[in-house]
Scaffold this motif. Structure first.
Motif, PDB file in Angstrom:
ATOM      1  N   GLY A 127       4.269  44.524  11.832  1.00 40.79           N
ATOM      2  CA  GLY A 127       3.381  43.772  10.954  1.00 40.79           C
ATOM      3  C   GLY A 127       2.753  42.580  11.668  1.00 40.79           C
ATOM      4  N   LEU A 128       3.536  41.914  12.519  1.00 39.71           N
ATOM      5  CA  LEU A 128       2.992  40.798  13.294  1.00 39.71           C
ATOM      6  C   LEU A 128       1.855  41.259  14.194  1.00 39.71           C
ATOM      7  CD1 LEU A 128       6.163  38.834  14.480  1.00 39.71           C
ATOM      8  CD2 LEU A 128       4.493  38.121  12.769  1.00 39.71           C
ATOM      9  N   ALA A 129       2.045  42.415  14.819  1.00 35.32           N
ATOM     10  CA  ALA A 129       1.035  42.917  15.752  1.00 35.32           C
ATOM     11  C   ALA A 129      -0.240  43.335  15.038  1.00 35.32           C
ATOM     12  CB  ALA A 129       1.601  44.087  16.543  1.00 35.32           C
ATOM     13  N   GLU A 130      -0.113  43.788  13.808  1.00 39.64           N
ATOM     14  CA  GLU A 130      -1.280  44.283  13.075  1.00 39.64           C
ATOM     15  C   GLU A 130      -2.009  43.199  12.312  1.00 39.64           C
ATOM     16  OE1 GLU A 130       0.562  47.234  10.692  1.00 39.64           O
ATOM     17  OE2 GLU A 130       1.041  48.549  12.391  1.00 39.64           O
ATOM     18  N   LYS A 131      -1.378  42.042  12.161  1.00 43.82           N
ATOM     19  CA  LYS A 131      -1.979  40.939  11.409  1.00 43.82           C
ATOM     20  C   LYS A 131      -2.815  40.071  12.344  1.00 43.82           C
ATOM     21  CE  LYS A 131       0.717  39.029   8.449  1.00 43.82           C
ATOM     22  NZ  LYS A 131       1.806  38.218   7.861  1.00 43.82           N
ATOM     23  N   GLY A 132      -3.880  39.487  11.812  1.00 36.47           N
ATOM     24  CA  GLY A 132      -4.717  38.598  12.597  1.00 36.47           C
ATOM     25  C   GLY A 132      -3.992  37.317  12.966  1.00 36.47           C
ATOM     26  N   ALA A 133      -4.491  36.641  13.981  1.00 36.63           N
ATOM     27  CA  ALA A 133      -3.880  35.391  14.440  1.00 36.63           C
ATOM     28  C   ALA A 133      -3.983  34.323  13.355  1.00 36.63           C
ATOM     29  CB  ALA A 133      -4.562  34.910  15.715  1.00 36.63           C
ATOM     30  N   ARG A 134      -3.018  33.424  13.353  1.00 34.13           N
ATOM     31  CA  ARG A 134      -3.010  32.330  12.377  1.00 34.13           C
ATOM     32  C   ARG A 134      -4.126  31.344  12.687  1.00 34.13           C
ATOM     33  NH1 ARG A 134       1.742  30.725   9.554  1.00 34.13           N
ATOM     34  NH2 ARG A 134       1.390  28.599  10.224  1.00 34.13           N
ATOM     35  N   VAL A 135      -4.666  30.752  11.617  1.00 38.14           N
ATOM     36  CA  VAL A 135      -5.674  29.701  11.734  1.00 38.14           C
ATOM     37  C   VAL A 135      -5.001  28.371  11.414  1.00 38.14           C
ATOM     38  CG1 VAL A 135      -7.865  28.814  10.861  1.00 38.14           C
ATOM     39  CG2 VAL A 135      -7.501  31.285  11.055  1.00 38.14           C
ATOM     40  N   ARG A 136      -5.276  27.366  12.221  1.00 38.35           N
ATOM     41  CA  ARG A 136      -4.661  26.055  11.997  1.00 38.35           C
ATOM     42  C   ARG A 136      -5.168  25.454  10.692  1.00 38.35           C
ATOM     43  NH1 ARG A 136      -4.460  21.792  16.834  1.00 38.35           N
ATOM     44  NH2 ARG A 136      -3.127  23.508  17.577  1.00 38.35           N
ATOM     45  N   VAL A 137      -4.219  25.046   9.826  1.00 40.21           N
ATOM     46  CA  VAL A 137      -4.547  24.423   8.546  1.00 40.21           C
ATOM     47  C   VAL A 137      -3.729  23.151   8.389  1.00 40.21           C
ATOM     48  CG1 VAL A 137      -5.140  26.615   7.430  1.00 40.21           C
ATOM     49  CG2 VAL A 137      -2.777  25.786   7.350  1.00 40.21           C
ATOM     50  N   LYS A 138      -4.048  22.354   7.395  1.00 38.32           N
ATOM     51  CA  LYS A 138      -3.289  21.140   7.128  1.00 38.32           C
ATOM     52  C   LYS A 138      -1.888  21.485   6.664  1.00 38.32           C
ATOM     53  CE  LYS A 138      -7.326  18.325   5.946  1.00 38.32           C
ATOM     54  NZ  LYS A 138      -7.978  17.489   4.910  1.00 38.32           N
TER      55      LYS A 138
END
Length: 425
Positions: free
Chosen positions: A163-174
């Motif tokens: 699931g980690l490999a198939e999910k998009g990269a995290r976006v920095r948020v507050k």
């Protein structure tokens, strides 16, 4: 929970009815050190668990409930072969906790295993705790943290990992905002990067679970040991500066920041190693620099070129032994991440696009040595690598080789490329 053991004699009630009545149980090994036994009596059978280790030898436990020889299994008073195995694992795990001195009631979760591992990592002097904490918080505990180790299944680890490999990269948020992700990877390079990230997360999770296994918090490592990382996804693209770019960047740096950049180019040291340097760490007689604490926790010595010796002689002139070599204009020490903004500004002024990271200055030092034909073992010692594997991974392709030199010397000119004034570097 690990996969269920199969046994044609014990899987079904019809198969067990054919067995001869006897006192000695019919045993089936679940995993190393744990077995489940079926003892057939005149009115039905019972389940028995058996553990073995070199310290306590064999220990037996009569599992509560009877076998489902004459009634359907309910998981409590009547147990199937599969349910009996679950009960055996639970008893074995409890024995492991008791043997290790842990008498705390309640389940032992993945989060608790990770916390114990992080504490042990700190005691051993691990230097990458910040990055590991970020990985744990972002990728591991939200999904896996609440699972009890005795109930951890291989399928859960595999589903989380893929699931980690198939999910998009995290976006920095507050900090107070929910996590967001980019679109799922589509190109081969995007997939490679996401798989590389998944591999790093799996490494952390496995390290924590292996520590729990070593500490005898769980009897078996079957749930995660066979989950394999993706292959051939960590091919590094080393960014390094040419001599002209390095000089241009140095000249473009702010006055207080320039010595740090110059030191990184001349030594290949990490930012944290440089800002911790004291005047006494420079040995002018030997022409070397002592790195007292490196990322691995081990000290090392960095050999300085003639230019490097002149540089550090100037930087340490008139300073007492414990004085920091590099300080800010205010006289204070450089702190964590203080290098990021000055380096971005310097790259912009020097027209270096895209902007480099401070770590790329270390790569520039290693790449320069490799391109001069310095042996990988020597570069590894200079950079503080434990062996040549990391060095070869990053720099071997830059090193002049017999194969490359032979091909260039013997491959004919085909005459298919027009002559031009453009010259290769």
């Amino acid at each position: 929970m690990p996969r269920t053991a199969r046994d044609t004699r014990l899987d079904s009630r019809s198969a067990r009815l054919k067995l001869t009545q006897r006192r000695e149980p019919y045993w089936r090994t679940i995993h190393e050190g744990l077995a489940i036994g079926y003892r057939k009596g005149a009115r039905g059978g019972f389940w028995i668990a058996r553990t073995y280790n070199t310290e306590y030898r064999r220990r037996f436990h009569a599992i509560e409930g009877v076998a489902d020889d004459h009634a359907d299994a309910d998981g409590k008073s009547v147990l199937s072969f599969t349910q009996a195995q679950e009960a055996a694992r639970a008893w074995s795990a409890k024995q492991v906790r008791m043997d290790s001195g842990d008498v705390t009631e309640g389940p032992y979760t993945v989060t608790q295993a990770i916390d114990a591992y992080v504490a042990a990592y700190e005691r051993k002097g691990g230097k990458a705790k910040g990055r590991m904490d970020a990985t744990i918080k972002a990728h591991i505990t939200p999904t896996m943290g609440a699972i009890e180790l005795t109930r951890l299944r291989r399928s859960q680890v595999e589903n989380w990992f893929h699931g980690l490999a198939e999910k998009g990269a995290r976006v920095r948020v507050k900090k107070d905002k929910d996590a967001k992700h980019r679109a799922a990877p589509k190109t081969e390079d995007e997939k490679r990067r996401r798989r590389a990230t998944a591999n790093r997360c799996l490494t952390v999770l496995k390290a924590a679970l292996n520590h729990a296994h070593y500490e005898r918090r769980i009897a078996s490592d079957e749930a995660w040991a066979s989950v394999k990382p993706f292959r051939n996804v960590d091919a590094p693209v080393v960014r390094y500066l040419s001599d002209a770019e390095a000089k241009r960047l140095s000249n473009a740096c702010a006055k207080e920041f320039r010595p740090l950049v110059q030191a990184a180019l001349l030594t290949g040291c990490r930012y944290g190693e440089l800002v911790a340097l004291q005047a006494r760490d420079f040995n002018a007689d030997a022409g070397m620099l002592a790195i007292r604490t490196s990322k691995s926790g081990k000290p090392r010595h960095v050999v300085l070129s003639e230019e490097g010796q002149r540089f550090f002689a100037t930087c340490t002139a008139g300073k007492n032994g414990t004085a920091l070599v590099f300080t800010r204009d205010t006289g204070g020490a450089w702190g964590k991440s203080h290098q990021q903004r000055p380096l971005i500004d310097a790259c912009k002024a020097a027209k270096i696009k895209p902007a480099i990271r401070f770590h790329d200055l270390r790569h520039t030092h290693g790449s320069a040595l490799a391109m001069k034909g310095v042996p990988m073992a020597v570069i590894a010692a200079q950079l503080g690598h434990a062996d040549t594997r990391m060095t070869e991974r990053h720099y071997a392709h830059l090193s002049p080789s017999y194969v490359a030199e032979t091909i260039r010397a013997n491959f004919p000119t085909l005459g298919i490329v027009p002559k031009s004034n453009i010259r290769c570097a």
